[in-house]
Design an enzyme around this catalytic site. Sequence first.
Site, short mmCIF file in Angstrom:
data_model
loop_
_atom_site.label_atom_id
_atom_site.label_comp_id
_atom_site.label_asym_id
_atom_site.label_seq_id
_atom_site.Cartn_x
_atom_site.Cartn_y
_atom_site.Cartn_z
N GLU A 1 0.77 -1.20 0.07
CA GLU A 1 0.01 -0.12 0.11
C GLU A 1 0.87 1.26 0.02
O GLU A 1 1.74 1.37 0.96
CB GLU A 1 -0.87 -0.08 1.25
CG GLU A 1 -1.68 1.17 1.34
CD GLU A 1 -2.26 1.36 2.94
OE1 GLU A 1 -3.44 2.16 2.77
OE2 GLU A 1 -1.88 0.68 3.62
N GLU B 1 -11.35 2.88 6.90
CA GLU B 1 -10.31 3.17 7.75
C GLU B 1 -10.14 4.68 7.89
O GLU B 1 -9.46 5.45 7.46
CB GLU B 1 -9.08 2.62 6.92
CG GLU B 1 -7.71 2.97 8.00
CD GLU B 1 -6.28 2.26 7.35
OE1 GLU B 1 -5.67 1.47 8.00
OE2 GLU B 1 -6.21 2.86 6.27
#
Length: 262
Positions: A143, A244
């Site tokens: 990521e 998130e």
Amino acid sequence: MPRFAANLSMMYTELDFTDRFEAAAKDGFRGIEYLFPYDYPARQLRGLLDANGLQQVLFNAPPGDWAAGERGIASLPGREEEFRRGFEQALEYAAILGNRHIHVMAGLAVPDIEQAKQHAVYLSNLAHVALLASREGVTVLIEPINTRDMPGYFLHYQQQAQDICDELATAHLQAQFDIYHCQIMEGDILRKLERYLHRPQAGIGHIQIAGVPDRHEPSEGEVNYPYLFSQLDRMGYTGWIGCEYRPRAGTSEGLGWLQQWR
């Protein structure tokens, strides 16, 4: 129709961690993710999933010494054995939890080590764990993270992640596309999703969201999430979308944005 997973490391923090599973289920979530499971026995977490009808969709491999500021060790020379042992532990948890995606954090750039050397260590470690993951039907995710939230992180841009996936050319390594991080670093979200989503032997394995710039509810800020969700449907994305974000004032109280997608 998007499938949303509550991130229990950032949501429901008004509750003890083990109570967050039930709270997420009561609010309509069917999937959950979090940073790390290793403070709890895997069987205990499996019991919480089963009791609340939840699916585990993502967690991270061990990141090194998180409390001391480490943010992954996959690219750090001299830490290869520690990293690989940690990933084996993550696979053990994944097998019990039914989790099919493990995020591997790259770590921070090391100022006194050439970037090319750190990159080579990163590729070697990723190749090793992608092979292990393939034997268990698990996909490794990497990521890009923005420089504001995590200064000095080794991976910042979506194209970097895709290039690394191309170098290793395995179906068991994909990018994790966090729209919050990408908007801060690059913008042009829709075109990047269109470009990367279904690339062979790379592509996007998981998506995460948060409001930009403050990382609160996705209904706040500069990103038009309802439009992006409709476009993800158009592009045939069937994976999970991890929430998130840090709720502004109580997790359940801030879930009005979710109602139209239930």
